[in-house]
Design a protein around this motif. Structure first.
Motif, PDB file in Angstrom:
ATOM      1  N   SER A  39       1.206  -1.638   0.188  1.00 35.77           N
ATOM      2  CA  SER A  39      -0.281  -0.083   0.191  1.00 35.77           C
ATOM      3  C   SER A  39       0.711   1.363   0.287  1.00 35.77           C
ATOM      4  O   SER A  39       2.107   1.131   0.066  1.00 35.77           O
ATOM      5  CB  SER A  39      -0.726   0.169   1.829  1.00 35.77           C
ATOM      6  OG  SER A  39      -0.566   0.673   2.031  1.00 35.77           O
ATOM      7  N   THR A  40      -0.069   2.497  -0.457  1.00 36.87           N
ATOM      8  CA  THR A  40       1.075   3.465   0.365  1.00 36.87           C
ATOM      9  C   THR A  40       2.229   3.398   1.274  1.00 36.87           C
ATOM     10  O   THR A  40       2.923   4.812   1.193  1.00 36.87           O
ATOM     11  CB  THR A  40       0.117   4.375  -0.496  1.00 36.87           C
ATOM     12  OG1 THR A  40      -0.486   5.221   0.804  1.00 36.87           O
ATOM     13  CG2 THR A  40      -0.245   4.583  -2.305  1.00 36.87           C
ATOM     14  N   HIS A  62       5.466   3.335   0.255  1.00 39.44           N
ATOM     15  CA  HIS A  62       6.328   3.559   0.031  1.00 39.44           C
ATOM     16  C   HIS A  62       6.968   4.908   1.028  1.00 39.44           C
ATOM     17  O   HIS A  62       8.028   5.509   1.190  1.00 39.44           O
ATOM     18  CB  HIS A  62       5.485   4.787  -0.934  1.00 39.44           C
ATOM     19  CG  HIS A  62       4.889   3.113  -2.241  1.00 39.44           C
ATOM     20  ND1 HIS A  62       3.466   3.945  -3.337  1.00 39.44           N
ATOM     21  CD2 HIS A  62       5.154   2.832  -2.033  1.00 39.44           C
ATOM     22  CE1 HIS A  62       3.738   2.938  -3.724  1.00 39.44           C
ATOM     23  NE2 HIS A  62       4.661   2.112  -3.326  1.00 39.44           N
ATOM     24  N   TYR A  63       6.065   5.050   2.320  1.00 39.44           N
ATOM     25  CA  TYR A  63       6.497   5.913   3.458  1.00 39.44           C
ATOM     26  C   TYR A  63       7.714   5.278   3.931  1.00 39.44           C
ATOM     27  O   TYR A  63       8.617   6.296   4.100  1.00 39.44           O
ATOM     28  CB  TYR A  63       5.275   7.090   3.829  1.00 39.44           C
ATOM     29  CG  TYR A  63       5.835   7.764   5.243  1.00 39.44           C
ATOM     30  CD1 TYR A  63       5.798   8.683   5.295  1.00 39.44           C
ATOM     31  CD2 TYR A  63       5.530   6.633   6.184  1.00 39.44           C
ATOM     32  CE1 TYR A  63       7.098   8.890   6.427  1.00 39.44           C
ATOM     33  CE2 TYR A  63       5.457   7.311   6.974  1.00 39.44           C
ATOM     34  CZ  TYR A  63       6.295   8.542   6.924  1.00 39.44           C
ATOM     35  OH  TYR A  63       6.791   9.222   8.689  1.00 39.44           O
ATOM     36  N   GLY A  82       8.263   2.661  -4.174  1.00 35.80           N
ATOM     37  CA  GLY A  82       8.997   4.432  -4.656  1.00 35.80           C
ATOM     38  C   GLY A  82      10.607   4.538  -5.114  1.00 35.80           C
ATOM     39  O   GLY A  82      11.049   3.793  -5.452  1.00 35.80           O
ATOM     40  N   MET A 106       5.867  14.123  -1.088  1.00 37.77           N
ATOM     41  CA  MET A 106       5.035  13.412  -0.596  1.00 37.77           C
ATOM     42  C   MET A 106       4.603  13.491   0.252  1.00 37.77           C
ATOM     43  O   MET A 106       5.156  13.644   1.128  1.00 37.77           O
ATOM     44  CB  MET A 106       5.047  11.786  -1.320  1.00 37.77           C
ATOM     45  CG  MET A 106       4.934  11.914  -3.118  1.00 37.77           C
ATOM     46  SD  MET A 106       5.514  10.745  -3.521  1.00 37.77           S
ATOM     47  CE  MET A 106       3.774   9.368  -2.867  1.00 37.77           C
ATOM     48  N   PHE A 123       2.321  12.211   3.962  1.00 41.84           N
ATOM     49  CA  PHE A 123       2.459  10.725   4.841  1.00 41.84           C
ATOM     50  C   PHE A 123       1.214  10.891   5.844  1.00 41.84           C
ATOM     51  O   PHE A 123       1.190  11.945   6.486  1.00 41.84           O
ATOM     52  CB  PHE A 123       2.981   9.775   5.833  1.00 41.84           C
ATOM     53  CG  PHE A 123       2.321   8.605   6.015  1.00 41.84           C
ATOM     54  CD1 PHE A 123       2.042   7.297   5.663  1.00 41.84           C
ATOM     55  CD2 PHE A 123       2.385   8.162   8.009  1.00 41.84           C
ATOM     56  CE1 PHE A 123       1.591   6.483   5.931  1.00 41.84           C
ATOM     57  CE2 PHE A 123       2.739   7.460   8.027  1.00 41.84           C
ATOM     58  CZ  PHE A 123       1.392   6.902   7.136  1.00 41.84           C
ATOM     59  N   SER A 173      -1.743   6.922   4.531  1.00 41.21           N
ATOM     60  CA  SER A 173      -2.003   6.943   3.104  1.00 41.21           C
ATOM     61  C   SER A 173      -0.827   7.620   2.522  1.00 41.21           C
ATOM     62  O   SER A 173      -0.414   8.662   3.866  1.00 41.21           O
ATOM     63  CB  SER A 173      -3.233   8.078   2.584  1.00 41.21           C
ATOM     64  OG  SER A 173      -3.359   8.001   0.947  1.00 41.21           O
ATOM     65  N   TYR A 174       0.505   7.802   1.110  1.00 40.93           N
ATOM     66  CA  TYR A 174       0.484   8.432   1.211  1.00 40.93           C
ATOM     67  C   TYR A 174       1.148   9.105  -0.532  1.00 40.93           C
ATOM     68  O   TYR A 174       0.584   7.868  -1.189  1.00 40.93           O
ATOM     69  CB  TYR A 174       2.243   7.836   1.081  1.00 40.93           C
ATOM     70  CG  TYR A 174       3.338   8.494   1.477  1.00 40.93           C
ATOM     71  CD1 TYR A 174       4.263   9.470   1.720  1.00 40.93           C
ATOM     72  CD2 TYR A 174       4.784   7.695   0.440  1.00 40.93           C
ATOM     73  CE1 TYR A 174       5.348  10.181   2.005  1.00 40.93           C
ATOM     74  CE2 TYR A 174       5.941   8.335  -0.418  1.00 40.93           C
ATOM     75  CZ  TYR A 174       5.902   9.198   0.929  1.00 40.93           C
ATOM     76  OH  TYR A 174       7.383  10.003   0.592  1.00 40.93           O
ATOM     77  N   GLY A 175       0.890  10.279  -0.238  1.00 41.00           N
ATOM     78  CA  GLY A 175       0.251  10.512  -2.145  1.00 41.00           C
ATOM     79  C   GLY A 175       1.026  12.079  -2.007  1.00 41.00           C
ATOM     80  O   GLY A 175       1.591  12.591  -1.670  1.00 41.00           O
TER      81      GLY A 175
END
Length: 182
Positions: free
Chosen positions: A43-44, A47-48, A90, A115, A117, A123-125
């Protein structure tokens, strides 16, 4: 029957001993609950977590990758999945802005972005970028991508991401491992 045989039989339209199962990603929070311990799997938030590891240095990033591999294999085995998917990861951040924000790209160009978190949603976007992409940017990027496929070197095991190679080498005899464009 080997796990990968169920997947292969399904693709050939044959009947395996049971329905083949796979999950493309399992959120780290879900895997943690399944395994009863902290896990880094997908999940995102992954990436964080990887950006945070990069911020701590190369040894921490290598440990993160090792733990990610072990956790994905452990949760896949616990769920008796027939395919083990390496995670979508990522890129390395340029720098850490604050506890929850990372910068990517060259700040002096028009290609940087940050980005953020959100710990509540895990969530990380993208939170900011130098400029929004235009339709022309997307078309140019697509053309370059297609040209790279058509004119670039043919895929080889060595060109596959090192973590994907680990999944293929360590799990590929028993599990289907959709990796490296496979």
């Amino acid at each position: 029957m080997r796990h990968k045989d169920r997947i292969l039989m399904a693709f050939r339209g044959e009947m395996p001993d049971r329905i083949a199962t796979a999950e493309q990603t399992i959120a780290s929070s879900v895997a943690s609950a399944i395994l009863g311990r902290p896990a880094v799997t997908g999940s995102t938030a992954l990436h964080y977590e990887e950006a945070t590891a990069w911020a701590r240095g190369p040894a921490a990033q290598e440990e993160f990758v090792r733990q990610c591999f072990e956790d994905i294999v452990a949760v896949s085995r616990k769920l008796d999945l027939d395919a083990i998917y390496p995670p979508w990861r990522g890129s390395k951040p340029t720098r850490r802005v604050d506890e929850y924000t990372f910068m990517y790209g060259d700040e002096k160009s028009d290609a940087w972005y940050t980005m953020l978190f959100d710990p509540d949603s895990r969530s990380y976007g993208v939170s900011a970028r130098a400029r929004e992409a235009t339709l022309d940017d997307v078309a140019i990027s697509a053309r370059r991508y297609i040209e790279g496929i058509e004119n670039g070197p043919k895929p080889s095991f060595e060109s596959v991401d090192p973590l994907d190679r680990t999944f293929l080498a360590e799990c590929g005899a028993e599990y289907a491992v959709p990796a490296g464009g496979a």
